[in-house]
Every structure is written in C-alpha cells, then in structure tokens.
Design an enzyme around this catalytic site. Structure first.
Site, PDB file in Angstrom:
ATOM      1  N   PHE A  42       8.570   1.269  -2.687  1.00 57.77           N
ATOM      2  CA  PHE A  42       8.187   1.175  -4.141  1.00 57.77           C
ATOM      3  C   PHE A  42       6.532   1.492  -4.318  1.00 57.77           C
ATOM      4  O   PHE A  42       6.061   1.558  -3.154  1.00 57.77           O
ATOM      5  CB  PHE A  42       8.649  -0.349  -4.593  1.00 57.77           C
ATOM      6  CG  PHE A  42       7.808  -1.291  -4.099  1.00 57.77           C
ATOM      7  CD1 PHE A  42       7.958  -1.852  -2.668  1.00 57.77           C
ATOM      8  CD2 PHE A  42       6.741  -1.771  -4.819  1.00 57.77           C
ATOM      9  CE1 PHE A  42       7.328  -2.916  -2.198  1.00 57.77           C
ATOM     10  CE2 PHE A  42       5.893  -2.839  -4.319  1.00 57.77           C
ATOM     11  CZ  PHE A  42       6.241  -3.360  -2.904  1.00 57.77           C
ATOM     12  N   GLY A  43       6.294   1.588  -5.475  1.00 52.89           N
ATOM     13  CA  GLY A  43       4.741   1.589  -5.871  1.00 52.89           C
ATOM     14  C   GLY A  43       4.156   2.878  -5.413  1.00 52.89           C
ATOM     15  O   GLY A  43       4.710   4.047  -5.506  1.00 52.89           O
ATOM     16  N   TYR A  44       3.257   2.719  -4.504  1.00 48.68           N
ATOM     17  CA  TYR A  44       2.365   3.915  -4.046  1.00 48.68           C
ATOM     18  C   TYR A  44       3.241   4.245  -2.716  1.00 48.68           C
ATOM     19  O   TYR A  44       2.441   5.178  -2.081  1.00 48.68           O
ATOM     20  CB  TYR A  44       1.045   3.671  -3.815  1.00 48.68           C
ATOM     21  CG  TYR A  44       0.160   3.055  -5.126  1.00 48.68           C
ATOM     22  CD1 TYR A  44      -0.505   4.203  -5.799  1.00 48.68           C
ATOM     23  CD2 TYR A  44       0.194   1.929  -5.321  1.00 48.68           C
ATOM     24  CE1 TYR A  44      -1.121   3.758  -6.855  1.00 48.68           C
ATOM     25  CE2 TYR A  44      -0.642   1.628  -6.675  1.00 48.68           C
ATOM     26  CZ  TYR A  44      -1.103   2.501  -7.354  1.00 48.68           C
ATOM     27  OH  TYR A  44      -1.826   2.343  -8.459  1.00 48.68           O
ATOM     28  N   ASP A  45       4.259   3.734  -2.050  1.00 42.44           N
ATOM     29  CA  ASP A  45       4.735   4.129  -0.716  1.00 42.44           C
ATOM     30  C   ASP A  45       5.038   5.830  -0.796  1.00 42.44           C
ATOM     31  O   ASP A  45       4.793   6.129   0.316  1.00 42.44           O
ATOM     32  CB  ASP A  45       6.249   3.358  -0.796  1.00 42.44           C
ATOM     33  CG  ASP A  45       5.691   2.083  -0.265  1.00 42.44           C
ATOM     34  OD1 ASP A  45       4.754   1.726   0.099  1.00 42.44           O
ATOM     35  OD2 ASP A  45       6.868   1.347  -0.018  1.00 42.44           O
ATOM     36  N   ASP A  82      -0.426 -10.886  -3.015  1.00 48.75           N
ATOM     37  CA  ASP A  82      -1.080  -9.909  -4.316  1.00 48.75           C
ATOM     38  C   ASP A  82      -1.828  -8.687  -3.442  1.00 48.75           C
ATOM     39  O   ASP A  82      -2.169  -9.033  -2.356  1.00 48.75           O
ATOM     40  CB  ASP A  82      -2.206 -10.567  -5.196  1.00 48.75           C
ATOM     41  CG  ASP A  82      -2.462  -9.728  -6.331  1.00 48.75           C
ATOM     42  OD1 ASP A  82      -1.525  -9.667  -7.041  1.00 48.75           O
ATOM     43  OD2 ASP A  82      -3.785  -9.276  -6.579  1.00 48.75           O
ATOM     44  N   ARG A 139       1.822  -6.343   4.055  1.00 50.78           N
ATOM     45  CA  ARG A 139       2.529  -7.339   3.857  1.00 50.78           C
ATOM     46  C   ARG A 139       3.166  -8.152   4.993  1.00 50.78           C
ATOM     47  O   ARG A 139       3.119  -9.390   5.064  1.00 50.78           O
ATOM     48  CB  ARG A 139       3.782  -6.927   2.695  1.00 50.78           C
ATOM     49  CG  ARG A 139       4.570  -8.386   2.210  1.00 50.78           C
ATOM     50  CD  ARG A 139       5.271  -7.816   1.078  1.00 50.78           C
ATOM     51  NE  ARG A 139       4.359  -7.276  -0.030  1.00 50.78           N
ATOM     52  CZ  ARG A 139       4.396  -6.245  -0.338  1.00 50.78           C
ATOM     53  NH1 ARG A 139       5.022  -5.005   0.061  1.00 50.78           N
ATOM     54  NH2 ARG A 139       3.392  -6.014  -1.241  1.00 50.78           N
ATOM     55  N   LYS A 171       8.839   0.250   8.097  1.00 49.48           N
ATOM     56  CA  LYS A 171       7.673  -0.294   7.317  1.00 49.48           C
ATOM     57  C   LYS A 171       7.350  -1.710   7.861  1.00 49.48           C
ATOM     58  O   LYS A 171       5.813  -1.899   7.978  1.00 49.48           O
ATOM     59  CB  LYS A 171       8.005  -0.205   5.857  1.00 49.48           C
ATOM     60  CG  LYS A 171       6.812  -0.460   4.888  1.00 49.48           C
ATOM     61  CD  LYS A 171       7.145  -0.557   3.354  1.00 49.48           C
ATOM     62  CE  LYS A 171       5.937  -1.219   2.523  1.00 49.48           C
ATOM     63  NZ  LYS A 171       6.146  -1.292   1.182  1.00 49.48           N
TER      64      LYS A 171
HETATM   65  P1  IMP Z   1       1.054  -6.685  -6.776  1.00 50.76           P
HETATM   66  O1  IMP Z   1       0.814  -7.211  -5.796  1.00 50.76           O
HETATM   67  O2  IMP Z   1       2.335  -6.641  -7.515  1.00 50.76           O
HETATM   68  O3  IMP Z   1      -0.200  -6.682  -8.073  1.00 50.76           O
HETATM   69  O4  IMP Z   1       0.918  -4.825  -6.756  1.00 50.76           O
HETATM   70  C1  IMP Z   1       0.087  -4.064  -7.181  1.00 50.76           C
HETATM   71  C2  IMP Z   1       0.372  -2.660  -7.231  1.00 50.76           C
HETATM   72  O5  IMP Z   1       0.500  -2.098  -5.711  1.00 50.76           O
HETATM   73  C3  IMP Z   1       1.729  -2.467  -7.952  1.00 50.76           C
HETATM   74  O6  IMP Z   1       1.551  -1.369  -8.507  1.00 50.76           O
HETATM   75  C4  IMP Z   1       2.838  -2.354  -6.786  1.00 50.76           C
HETATM   76  O7  IMP Z   1       3.581  -1.519  -6.939  1.00 50.76           O
HETATM   77  C5  IMP Z   1       1.754  -1.766  -5.393  1.00 50.76           C
HETATM   78  N1  IMP Z   1       2.095  -2.160  -4.274  1.00 50.76           N
HETATM   79  C6  IMP Z   1       2.226  -3.561  -3.856  1.00 50.76           C
HETATM   80  N2  IMP Z   1       2.681  -3.655  -2.591  1.00 50.76           N
HETATM   81  C7  IMP Z   1       3.081  -2.286  -2.190  1.00 50.76           C
HETATM   82  C8  IMP Z   1       3.648  -1.606  -1.167  1.00 50.76           C
HETATM   83  O8  IMP Z   1       3.884  -2.296  -0.124  1.00 50.76           O
HETATM   84  N3  IMP Z   1       3.542  -0.462  -0.988  1.00 50.76           N
HETATM   85  C9  IMP Z   1       3.405   0.423  -2.246  1.00 50.76           C
HETATM   86  N4  IMP Z   1       2.736   0.052  -3.355  1.00 50.76           N
HETATM   87  C10 IMP Z   1       2.546  -1.386  -3.556  1.00 50.76           C
END
Ligand code: IMP
Length: 197
Positions: free
Chosen positions: A153-156, A72, A183, A177
């Site tokens: 992905f996400g906030y990258d 998480d 992670r 990365k």
């Molecule tokens: P979760 O761990 O899947 O609950 O992720 C929480 C949020 O953080 C989600 O919006 C993911 O897209 C974002 N997120 C998780 N890991 C990363 C990352 O390594 N880079 C960018 N965003 C991340």
C-alpha cells in the site's frame, strides 16, 4: 507490566493490521479498533512520528480503556531534505490518496541523481499501567523511476529496499516485506520489550 494476552492496534489502516498480525505470537490476540467499538478518526496532529504514534495510542487507551499500540510511518527522501516525512499521508493534499502522493513524489524527484530514501516507523505502546514506550524501525532503499507491483500500500510501488533484489515492496509478498520492513522492525522491538517483562 505483565505481558498482555491481548493488545489493540490503534489504526484504521487494514493493510497495517494485515502486516502486523502474522508478526505476533499466537499467545497475543490482536484487536482492531472495530473490535473495541472505536469507529472514529484518531487524532494525529503532532509534527513528529513519535508524537503522532504516542497521541494515537494514548487516545485509545484513555477513551476506550484498553492497552494498545499505534504506528506512525514516514518516507524520508534524501534529495527532498527528508520530505515527505511525517507529512507522508497528505503529501499531495488532504484527500490522502496514495496514487496522488506517489505521482507528486516522482514529479519532485524527476531528474534527481540521488533517489535514496528510507521508511521510518515509530510504534508507541500505551500499556494498561499508564506507561508509554516507543520502538523505532527503519529500512533504507531508493525511489524507483516508475511504480511497479500491486501488493502492499501507500508508497510501496516506488520503494526499492536496499536489502532486496531490486523489486519494489509492492512486488514482494507480505511475508517478504515483513522480513525487512520498517514496521516489522519496530514491532520486533515491541515484542522484545513485552517478553522482557
Ligand atoms: P501513516 O503512518 O498511516 O500516517 O502513514 C503515512 C503515509 O505513509 C501514508 O501515506 C501511508 O500510505 C504511507 N505508508 C505507511 N506505511 C507504509 C508502508 O509500509 N509502505 C508504503 N507506504 C506506507
């Protein structure tokens, strides 16, 4: 606990699986949820990263009978008192859209002099012997003024790691990365633990 030869990663996020796979030794086979016949949404109702990671890992072990680990992750922004944190996935609403989350983040930070932030990951290992162990990893950085890059992905696209060269995570290769990411650091703790036993 004897070192497992296979371990399920309790996540439906294919990006996370892609990042983690190259970090593991060839002696440890990584199973996806699909590999173990799990096609359901995992419960994630806790209010801490630790709680959610444990909840997902323990759920899969309990219902599918396999050793597994879950991650998480939260983005913690200083000027927002640590938000979005554990609520990072649904920051802009229950639709959990990365684009919306990033847009809201940039809006909230508009005009802020302090753009420092960190990613924090907690990995929970639910072992075959019924134990649970946690491993944390983090990376410090800042939030860019605009999104850049198409990787990750996400906030990258808006996260610039302090240990890098000014590029966002989305402008780096997966290998780059993984050299410094939250992670990868949490998974390194997991691997050290598995090798110790
Ligand atoms: P979760 O761990 O899947 O609950 O992720 C929480 C949020 O953080 C989600 O919006 C993911 O897209 C974002 N997120 C998780 N890991 C990363 C990352 O390594 N880079 C960018 N965003 C991340």
């Amino acid at each position: 606990m004897p070192a497992p030869t296979q371990l399920c990663f309790a996540s439906n996020n294919a990006h996370k699986l892609d990042e983690i796979r190259p970090l593991l030794p060839p002696s440890l086979a990584l199973l996806s949820l699909a590999d173990i016949g799990c096609h359901e949404e995992l419960p994630e109702t806790q209010d801490t990263l630790e709680g959610n990671a444990r909840q997902k890992a323990e759920y899969v072990r309990q219902h599918y009978g396999v050793a597994c680990f879950a991650d998480d992750t939260g983005l913690e922004v200083t000027a927002l008192d640590g938000a979005p944190g554990v609520y990072s996935a649904r920051y802009a609403g229950p639709q959990r859209l990365a684009e919306d989350n990033v847009a809201k983040l940039l809006q909230e930070l508009a005009g802020s002099a302090d753009r420092s932030a960190r990613f924090r990951t907690v990995v929970a290992l639910a072992g075959a012997d019924g134990t649970v162990h946690e491993f944390a990893g983090e990376v410090a950085g800042h939030i860019a003024e605009h999104g850049r890059g198409t990787g990750g992905f996400g906030y990258d696209p808006v996260f610039v790691p302090a240990e890098g060269d000014g590029r966002t995570f989305a402008e780096m290769s997966g290998t780059e990365k993984n050299l410094i990411s939250h992670r990868a650091r949490a998974v390194a703790g997991l691997l050290t633990f598995l090798n110790e036993d």
